[in-house]
Design a protein around this motif. Structure first.
Motif, PDB file in Angstrom:
ATOM      1  N   SER A   1       3.802   0.569  -3.695  1.00 14.98           N
ATOM      2  CA  SER A   1       3.385   0.156  -5.024  1.00 14.98           C
ATOM      3  C   SER A   1       2.980   1.379  -5.843  1.00 14.98           C
ATOM      4  O   SER A   1       2.111   2.153  -5.442  1.00 14.98           O
TER       5      SER A   1
ATOM      6  N   ARG B   1       1.441   1.382  -8.684  1.00 15.52           N
ATOM      7  CA  ARG B   1       0.055   1.227  -9.147  1.00 15.52           C
ATOM      8  C   ARG B   1      -0.930   1.688  -8.087  1.00 15.52           C
ATOM      9  O   ARG B   1      -1.899   2.392  -8.388  1.00 15.52           O
ATOM     10  N   THR B   2      -0.691   1.296  -6.839  1.00 15.00           N
ATOM     11  CA  THR B   2      -1.593   1.671  -5.756  1.00 15.00           C
ATOM     12  C   THR B   2      -1.582   3.185  -5.564  1.00 15.00           C
ATOM     13  O   THR B   2      -2.633   3.805  -5.382  1.00 15.00           O
ATOM     14  N   ARG B   3      -0.402   3.771  -5.601  1.00 10.89           N
ATOM     15  CA  ARG B   3      -0.308   5.227  -5.418  1.00 10.89           C
ATOM     16  C   ARG B   3      -0.982   5.978  -6.567  1.00 10.89           C
ATOM     17  O   ARG B   3      -1.667   6.979  -6.337  1.00 10.89           O
TER      18      ARG B   3
ATOM     19  N   GLY C   1       0.806  -1.222   0.000  1.00  5.52           N
ATOM     20  CA  GLY C   1       0.000   0.000   0.000  1.00  5.52           C
ATOM     21  C   GLY C   1       0.835   1.266   0.000  1.00  5.52           C
ATOM     22  O   GLY C   1       0.423   2.304  -0.497  1.00  5.52           O
TER      23      GLY C   1
ATOM     24  N   LEU D   1      -3.482   4.896  -8.437  1.00  3.41           N
ATOM     25  CA  LEU D   1      -4.933   4.746  -8.248  1.00  3.41           C
ATOM     26  C   LEU D   1      -5.444   5.635  -7.124  1.00  3.41           C
ATOM     27  O   LEU D   1      -6.516   6.241  -7.236  1.00  3.41           O
ATOM     28  N   ARG D   2      -4.675   5.741  -6.036  1.00  2.24           N
ATOM     29  CA  ARG D   2      -5.068   6.599  -4.913  1.00  2.24           C
ATOM     30  C   ARG D   2      -5.095   8.066  -5.346  1.00  2.24           C
ATOM     31  O   ARG D   2      -6.019   8.801  -5.012  1.00  2.24           O
TER      32      ARG D   2
END
Length: 175
Positions: free
Chosen positions: A95, A97-99, A92, A101-102
């Motif tokens: 990553s 990708r996670t950042r 979380g 998307l956030r």
């Protein structure tokens, strides 16, 4: 009979304590330090694991060899669960990708490809990571060179490599 169940579920009890204490530590004591809060809560969970095992040993009639065998398995299991949990936390935080998307979720008007590319180019990512390491007191810059500020972090990195070797049989996923 109850003690037998404690033996089986003790690593999970330790993990629940670990997660619970980390939530409390992150909310009330160290809100900006995921690593320290994890290490403190991991240690608390490990103390609980040893405490429960000591209780089980005192309440049951087992040989010392049986007890040491079960204790060893439970310690290894707890470390493996802790490793999985720390990987979940790291995913979380680190990553890309996670950042992305956030950030897209938080942006009312969305972000263009150009805006995303600007935020996530290699130079910016490197500078952001180095800045975060320096701000967290993990690195120090002296005479144009970076140094680890604490040997503790080197020990943590070595422990992670050892856990990866034990669990996945490689030093990293790139081996």
């Amino acid at each position: 009979m109850f003690q037998e169940y404690l033996h089986v579920f003790n690593p999970v009890i330790g993990l629940v304590v670990n997660v619970s204490f980390q939530i409390l530590i992150m909310r009330f004591i160290l809100p900006d330090n995921v690593v320290k809060s994890f290490l403190i809560s991991f240690a608390i969970g490990l103390v609980i694991l040893f405490t429960v095992e000591a209780y089980v040993y005192s309440a049951m009639v087992k040989s010392a060899a049986d007890y040491i065998s079960i204790l060893t398995v439970n310690i290894v299991t707890y470390f493996a669960l802790g490793y999985c949990y720390s990987s979940f936390l790291g995913f979380g935080e680190s990553s890309i990708r996670t950042r992305i998307l956030r950030e897209l979720h938080d942006s009312e008007r969305g972000l263009s490809e150009k805006e995303l590319a600007k935020r996530y180019n290699a130079k910016n990512m490197f500078e952001n990571r180095i800045k975060r390491l320096i701000d967290n007191g993990q690195l120090v810059l002296q005479n144009g060179r970076f140094y680890i500020k604490s040997n503790f972090l080197a020990a943590v990195a070595k422990a992670i490599v050892m856990l990866k070797l034990m669990i996945i049989g490689k030093r990293s996923e790139f081996d």
